[in-house]
Design an enzyme around this catalytic site. Structure first.
Site, PDB file in Angstrom:
ATOM      1  N   HIS A 217       0.984  -1.356   0.005  1.00  0.00           N
ATOM      2  CA  HIS A 217      -0.096   0.117   0.015  1.00  0.00           C
ATOM      3  C   HIS A 217       0.850   1.235  -0.010  1.00  0.00           C
ATOM      4  O   HIS A 217       0.367   2.294  -0.160  1.00  0.00           O
ATOM      5  CB  HIS A 217      -0.923   0.012   1.119  1.00  0.00           C
ATOM      6  CG  HIS A 217      -0.160   0.191   2.612  1.00  0.00           C
ATOM      7  ND1 HIS A 217       0.541  -0.698   3.134  1.00  0.00           N
ATOM      8  CD2 HIS A 217      -0.084   1.547   3.185  1.00  0.00           C
ATOM      9  CE1 HIS A 217       0.951  -0.097   4.084  1.00  0.00           C
ATOM     10  NE2 HIS A 217       0.657   1.087   4.305  1.00  0.00           N
TER      11      HIS A 217
HETATM   12  C1  UD1 Z   1      -1.839   5.241   6.102  1.00  0.00           C
HETATM   13  C2  UD1 Z   1      -0.574   5.970   6.629  1.00  0.00           C
HETATM   14  C3  UD1 Z   1       0.440   4.698   6.581  1.00  0.00           C
HETATM   15  C4  UD1 Z   1      -0.109   3.246   7.057  1.00  0.00           C
HETATM   16  C5  UD1 Z   1      -1.060   3.100   6.266  1.00  0.00           C
HETATM   17  C6  UD1 Z   1      -1.805   1.869   6.970  1.00  0.00           C
HETATM   18  C7  UD1 Z   1      -0.031   8.321   6.827  1.00  0.00           C
HETATM   19  C8  UD1 Z   1       0.769   9.442   5.945  1.00  0.00           C
HETATM   20  N1  UD1 Z   1       0.031   7.159   6.267  1.00  0.00           N
HETATM   21  O1  UD1 Z   1      -1.428   5.281   4.794  1.00  0.00           O
HETATM   22  O2  UD1 Z   1       1.603   5.062   7.439  1.00  0.00           O
HETATM   23  O3  UD1 Z   1       0.917   2.387   6.733  1.00  0.00           O
HETATM   24  O4  UD1 Z   1      -2.324   4.212   6.626  1.00  0.00           O
HETATM   25  O5  UD1 Z   1      -3.058   1.295   5.904  1.00  0.00           O
HETATM   26  O6  UD1 Z   1      -0.873   8.512   7.576  1.00  0.00           O
HETATM   27  N2  UD1 Z   1      -9.145   4.823   2.074  1.00  0.00           N
HETATM   28  C9  UD1 Z   1     -10.374   4.245   2.104  1.00  0.00           C
HETATM   29  N3  UD1 Z   1     -10.953   3.815   3.464  1.00  0.00           N
HETATM   30  C10 UD1 Z   1     -10.161   3.987   4.561  1.00  0.00           C
HETATM   31  C11 UD1 Z   1      -9.089   4.885   4.388  1.00  0.00           C
HETATM   32  C12 UD1 Z   1      -8.399   5.172   3.134  1.00  0.00           C
HETATM   33  O7  UD1 Z   1     -11.044   3.898   1.146  1.00  0.00           O
HETATM   34  O8  UD1 Z   1     -10.872   3.762   5.579  1.00  0.00           O
HETATM   35  C13 UD1 Z   1      -8.483   5.227   0.901  1.00  0.00           C
HETATM   36  C14 UD1 Z   1      -8.686   6.477   0.405  1.00  0.00           C
HETATM   37  O9  UD1 Z   1      -8.867   6.831  -0.958  1.00  0.00           O
HETATM   38  C15 UD1 Z   1      -7.398   7.518   0.781  1.00  0.00           C
HETATM   39  C16 UD1 Z   1      -6.517   6.180   0.611  1.00  0.00           C
HETATM   40  O10 UD1 Z   1      -7.196   5.105   0.905  1.00  0.00           O
HETATM   41  O11 UD1 Z   1      -7.259   8.482  -0.047  1.00  0.00           O
HETATM   42  C17 UD1 Z   1      -5.245   6.499   1.440  1.00  0.00           C
HETATM   43  O12 UD1 Z   1      -5.627   6.579   2.741  1.00  0.00           O
HETATM   44  P1  UD1 Z   1      -4.736   7.531   3.760  1.00  0.00           P
HETATM   45  O13 UD1 Z   1      -5.100   7.370   5.075  1.00  0.00           O
HETATM   46  O14 UD1 Z   1      -4.423   8.780   3.342  1.00  0.00           O
HETATM   47  O15 UD1 Z   1      -3.305   6.754   3.545  1.00  0.00           O
HETATM   48  P2  UD1 Z   1      -2.924   5.210   3.944  1.00  0.00           P
HETATM   49  O16 UD1 Z   1      -2.278   5.096   2.442  1.00  0.00           O
HETATM   50  O17 UD1 Z   1      -3.908   4.473   4.337  1.00  0.00           O
END
Ligand code: UD1
Length: 401
Positions: A217
């Site tokens: 991811h």
């Molecule tokens: C975040 C953390 C990362 C961790 C990861 C675990 C930061 C900078 N990064 O990254 O360190 O390893 O979480 O998962 O904080 N989304 C959904 N549903 C959700 C959450 C996210 O669909 O419940 C999608 C959205 O499109 C979002 C993308 O995932 O834009 C990324 O989510 P985000 O929380 O920004 O970062 P992660 O890649 O999950």
């Protein structure tokens, strides 16, 4: 001094939940067992809402036996600036009105940094659990979060000796550092008492030692279509010989939609929805090999001595390389490195020090002591470790405290 301590605990994203759950349990145990003179510990649990899908959040609360958060900021997704700023804006009035003795943050996600910034400016003391880890790679958003959080936190609760050394090299006063161990292992240990991991993998038709567990991811791996395409090609090849179980993070899912579809995907490649904590532990425990870019999975593989290939140029958890079963790889070297790992023993490596399931207790003890409760528990080893000058260690020797 009031015989009460008020803590506010923050959890925002999936890897935070298994680090907060043991703290909640340790607080409850402390309150149940406390004797005359021990303070009552009150806590409020804040969920920022950075992760919000049931499979990224609710299932973890259920499986970890965590209470529902007292406050949910409902922040959701956004660019780094938007997400960090939204957490800050929504968190500030909560913290202002609660005014806890300590804000306790864990890990390195955007929510960790955002809440730390708010607390530092409101003059609320911050304790950072999992402090001091460094990948030395500032292209990772987490590295920025780690550096900034540690610069601001008052109490740096570290998992390992390398973390202490990193902080010392940044000039951090040893008095702010307490090595408490790896808190994730507290959750892992607690789960192993109550789940049947063989049964969990059997439900997915997986056979111990005959599958590879994949999670990806990180933006560096999944946000570049060329890289993702290359990795998917490798997995497709691999799936002609091996069963691959690949629960897909929402970020990866959306990027996969932009990739060229792979012609004739072998049935061995099983791309599934994100799994909960228990299933993930079971997958790691019985896999022939783990291929990941997650920090948590590097540690869980090391705990189970399951070979792990980490698709990253660096890791902030070097103990998993020096002591454990982890090894770094690249999309280009993946094929070769996998062949190499699969030729090695099915289990290898050692479990690092302080991965013993008691980190939450030590963490709470450190917070209590930093608050003026309890005895000052300062060992000679700690003093020497944080002091490069022997005369300083002498001055601070336990008999002098
Ligand atoms: C975040 C953390 C990362 C961790 C990861 C675990 C930061 C900078 N990064 O990254 O360190 O390893 O979480 O998962 O904080 N989304 C959904 N549903 C959700 C959450 C996210 O669909 O419940 C999608 C959205 O499109 C979002 C993308 O995932 O834009 C990324 O989510 P985000 O929380 O920004 O970062 P992660 O890649 O999950």
């Amino acid at each position: 001094m009031m015989n009460r301590l008020n803590l506010m605990l923050v959890a925002g994203a999936r890897p935070n939940f298994m680090k907060i759950a043991p703290l909640v349990r340790a607080i409850e145990q402390h309150n149940t067992n406390r004797r005359n003179g021990d303070p009552q510990i009150d806590y409020k649990l804040v969920h920022t809402g950075q992760h919000y899908d049931p499979r990224m959040s609710t299932i973890f609360f259920q499986e970890l036996g965590m209470p529902a958060p007292h406050i949910n900021l409902g922040v959701g997704s956004g660019s780094h600036a938007v997400q960090t700023a939204t957490v800050m804006t929504r968190f500030e009035p909560m913290l202002e009105s609660a005014r806890p003795d300590w804000l306790v943050v864990v890990g390195d996600v955007n929510s960790t940094l955002a809440c730390t910034l708010v607390a530092a400016k409101l003059g609320v003391r911050v304790a950072h659990v999992e402090a001091g880890l460094r990948s030395f790679d500032r292209s990772m958003p987490e590295e920025i979060n780690r550096l900034a959080t540690d610069a601001l936190a008052d109490l740096l609760l570290t998992p390992s000796e390398d973390a202490d050394r990193n902080l010392a090299a940044e000039g951090v006063d040893g008095a702010r550092i307490r090595r408490v161990g790896n808190i994730m292992i507290d959750s892992l240990n607690a789960q192993l008492q109550s789940i049947d991991t063989l049964e969990l993998i059997a439900r997915r038709d997986l056979v111990p030692g005959e599958y590879i567990y994949v999670t990806l991811h990180r933006p560096a791996n999944v946000d570049q279509p060329d890289t993702l395409q290359l990795v998917m090609g490798r997995l497709t090849e691999l799936a002609r010989k091996w069963t691959i179980i690949f629960p897909v993070h929402p970020r990866t899912r959306s990027r996969l939609a932009d990739c060229e579809p792979v012609q004739s995907v072998p049935s061995g490649l099983r791309v599934v929805e994100p799994v909960g904590y228990r299933e993930s532990l079971a997958f790691v425990r019985h896999a022939r090999c783990v291929l990941t870019d997650s920090g948590g999975l590097q540690e869980e593989s090391t705990f189970f001595r399951t070979p792990c290939l980490t698709l990253r140029p660096n890791t902030e958890r070097p103990v998993t390389l020096t002591c454990g079963s982890n090894r770094l790889t690249t999309p280009e070297d993946l094929e070769h490195d996998l062949a190499d790992v699969l030729a090695r023993p099915a289990r290898f490596g050692e479990i690092p020090p302080l991965w013993d399931g008691h980190t939450a207790g030590r963490t709470l003890q450190a917070i209590l002591e930093a608050s003026g409760f309890g005895s000052k528990h300062v060992t000679e080893d700690r003093l020497l470790q944080h002091s490069s000058r022997p005369e300083e260690a002498q001055l601070l020797s336990p008999s002098a405290v």
